[in-house]
Design a protein around this motif. Structure first.
Motif, PDB file in Angstrom:
ATOM      1  N   THR A  54       4.458-123.499 -50.692  1.00 31.73           N
ATOM      2  CA  THR A  54       5.495-124.124 -50.836  1.00 31.73           C
ATOM      3  C   THR A  54       6.844-123.564 -50.269  1.00 31.73           C
ATOM      4  O   THR A  54       7.573-124.471 -49.676  1.00 31.73           O
ATOM      5  N   THR A 346      10.669-124.279 -56.325  1.00 29.27           N
ATOM      6  CA  THR A 346       9.626-125.157 -56.454  1.00 29.27           C
ATOM      7  C   THR A 346      10.117-126.488 -56.924  1.00 29.27           C
ATOM      8  O   THR A 346       9.662-127.582 -56.528  1.00 29.27           O
ATOM      9  N   ALA A 349      11.521-127.999 -54.056  1.00 29.13           N
ATOM     10  CA  ALA A 349      10.382-128.624 -53.107  1.00 29.13           C
ATOM     11  C   ALA A 349       9.719-129.950 -53.575  1.00 29.13           C
ATOM     12  O   ALA A 349       9.646-130.781 -52.620  1.00 29.13           O
ATOM     13  N   LEU A 350       9.950-129.996 -55.081  1.00 27.18           N
ATOM     14  CA  LEU A 350       9.275-131.478 -55.284  1.00 27.18           C
ATOM     15  C   LEU A 350      10.270-132.548 -54.868  1.00 27.18           C
ATOM     16  O   LEU A 350       9.705-133.684 -54.888  1.00 27.18           O
ATOM     17  N   ARG A 351      11.799-132.257 -54.672  1.00 27.86           N
ATOM     18  CA  ARG A 351      12.375-133.286 -54.274  1.00 27.86           C
ATOM     19  C   ARG A 351      12.610-133.224 -52.716  1.00 27.86           C
ATOM     20  O   ARG A 351      12.910-134.412 -52.411  1.00 27.86           O
ATOM     21  N   LEU A 353      10.060-132.171 -50.335  1.00 30.63           N
ATOM     22  CA  LEU A 353       8.811-132.275 -49.597  1.00 30.63           C
ATOM     23  C   LEU A 353       8.076-133.810 -49.576  1.00 30.63           C
ATOM     24  O   LEU A 353       8.307-134.365 -50.480  1.00 30.63           O
ATOM     25  N   ARG A 355       5.768-136.821 -49.952  1.00 28.09           N
ATOM     26  CA  ARG A 355       4.607-137.297 -50.824  1.00 28.09           C
ATOM     27  C   ARG A 355       3.357-136.858 -50.493  1.00 28.09           C
ATOM     28  O   ARG A 355       2.966-136.544 -49.271  1.00 28.09           O
ATOM     29  N   LYS A 359       3.611-132.384 -51.934  1.00 29.07           N
ATOM     30  CA  LYS A 359       4.381-132.470 -53.144  1.00 29.07           C
ATOM     31  C   LYS A 359       3.200-132.030 -54.442  1.00 29.07           C
ATOM     32  O   LYS A 359       3.896-131.393 -55.213  1.00 29.07           O
ATOM     33  N   ALA A 362       3.348-128.053 -54.445  1.00 26.21           N
ATOM     34  CA  ALA A 362       4.832-127.637 -54.914  1.00 26.21           C
ATOM     35  C   ALA A 362       4.680-127.973 -56.583  1.00 26.21           C
ATOM     36  O   ALA A 362       5.310-126.932 -57.238  1.00 26.21           O
ATOM     37  N   GLY A 363       4.363-129.100 -57.090  1.00 26.29           N
ATOM     38  CA  GLY A 363       4.009-129.472 -58.338  1.00 26.29           C
ATOM     39  C   GLY A 363       3.089-128.230 -59.364  1.00 26.29           C
ATOM     40  O   GLY A 363       3.570-127.776 -60.303  1.00 26.29           O
TER      41      GLY A 363
END
Length: 427
Positions: A54, A346, A349-351, A353, A355, A359, A362-363
């Motif tokens: 990530t 992290t 990263a969810l916002r 990176l 789809r 993601k 990262a999740g």
């Protein structure tokens, strides 16, 4: 301009993460969980893959000296960026005496001198890391490459020498303290895996960040995972119940395999481990401080520029070494700060990176570090103090800017009024 190669970047990453975890943590984890501490080691090794990936993905897409603070700013705005930056930046001086404290105990066991030897070891390690980073990454990166190579060779020797003494009977009873013990061991071992976020501040120093950052990180993840699991596993299988009582587990492991010179060899390993970790952290956070000063989150007179930031970190580390705080408490305080940085990083990263599987990875990392934050407990609250300091500084700066703008507006209004008065008199 200095540029990091893949091998140098991998060496810096390995040095930052491998750090001082192998010096004392196998014994601490065994005391908390018994042989089941191996479950905690394995869990954190597996967590390292998505977590490191990530941060590598963020560094490859958004190379900048601000590292996690930059990603948080892109995702959530400048206030969150400053809070994360402060949390990580000011945790490093507090963590440096912890890292060197592990090493100082080994050095004192060989040379004697107790607390004095520990302080001399601290000053030696931090001064060398400061000097290497003062002269730039061309020196720092190359030296780190050598340090990591030597360290890897020494650890391999330790494992191979102890292998003939492995006893599977030392795995029983496997979990004398149950799942609670495994959880406690996991919270302690977070220290051993801190470091993936530090190297994101160096992403812009690579020759080709998008290509080289993931490659260097992949090499580091594989090397760190193999070394940690090998040393931890052999320590449990060879030392057995005595591991939990050991104050120098790596020295005891070497003594079983090599005999006489084990203490001296272990002191060398400890110093190399610690120098590698401090060197890598100084390299990353010196640029982080400069980036925060550039963005107005720290005063530029003190932190502006890499060398000013580096000088502050070094002096603050010396100051923290003199604080009357126990090693165990300091470890948990620093670990809590790093874990919160992981949570924000992290989440960013969810916002940021794309789809799909980026993601998803990262999740996975985000959920895992939330669990680590819960396991760490109250020491994580120190990070809130750093975050509050960042917000207070920003509020003060905004008030000053508004005051300066108001003064400037009054000056302009008076100037215009004076000009109108002159025009009236002229008429």
């Amino acid at each position: 301009m200095t540029r990091l190669s893949v091998s140098q970047g991998a060496a810096l990453s390995t040095g930052a993460v491998l750090g001082t975890g192998l010096i004392a943590l196998p014994a601490l984890a065994a005391a908390a969980a018994g042989p089941a501490a191996l479950v905690a080691w394995l869990a954190l090794i597996l967590l390292s893959a998505p977590l490191a990936w990530t941060f590598a993905a963020l560094g490859a897409r958004f190379p900048d000296g601000g590292g996690v603070a930059t990603y948080a700013g892109r995702a959530f705005g400048p206030r969150v960026a400053a809070a994360v930056g402060w949390c990580f930046y000011f945790a490093v001086p507090l963590g440096t005496p912890v890292a060197t404290g592990f090493t100082g105990g080994y050095a004192a066991a060989v040379a004697g001198g107790g607390r004095t030897t520990e302080l001399v070891t601290f000053l030696l390690v931090t001064a060398v890391a400061f000097a290497m980073n003062w002269f730039g990454l061309r020196v720092s990166g190359r030296v780190q490459l050598v340090l990591t190579g030597v360290l890897t060779a020494l650890l391999v020797v330790a494992v191979l020498a102890a292998l003939p003494h492995v006893d599977p009977g030392n795995l029983t009873p496997f979990a004398p303290h149950g799942w609670a013990g495994i959880g406690a061991a996991t919270a302690l071992l977070v220290w051993a895996f801190a470091g993936w976020e530090a190297l994101s501040s160096l992403s812009h120093e690579y020759r080709n960040p998008r290509r080289d950052v993931p490659r260097a990180t992949l090499i580091a993840v594989a090397l760190v995972g193999v070394l940690y699991l090998a040393v931890a596993g052999v320590s449990v299988l060879v030392l057995g119940p005595a591991l939990a009582e050991s104050r120098a587990p790596l020295a005891d492991l070497l003594a079983v395999g090599l005999g006489g010179p084990a203490r001296q060899i272990t002191a060398v390993i400890a110093i190399v481990l610690t120098l590698g970790a401090v060197n890598a952290y100084y390299a990353g956070v010196s640029r982080l401080g400069a980036a925060l000063a550039r963005d107005g989150a720290l005063p530029s007179r003190v932190f502006g520029g890499r060398r000013r930031s580096l000088a502050f970190i070094f002096l603050a580390s010396v100051g923290c070494a003199l604080l009357p705080i126990g090693l165990h408490t300091s470890t948990l305080l620093v670990t809590g700060c790093f874990t919160l940085v992981y949570v924000i990083g992290t989440a960013s990263a969810l916002r940021l990176l794309p789809r799909g599987w980026p993601k998803l990875i990262a999740g996975t990392a985000f959920v895992a570090v939330l669990g680590l934050l819960w396991l760490n407990g109250w020491p994580s609250l120190l990070s809130l103090g750093f975050a509050a300091g960042a917000l207070a500084y920003q509020a003060l700066q905004q008030r000053r800017q508004r005051g300066q703008a108001l003064v400037e507006q009054v000056r302009v209004d008076r100037s215009e009024a004076d000009d109108q008065a002159v025009d009236v008199r002229t008429v």
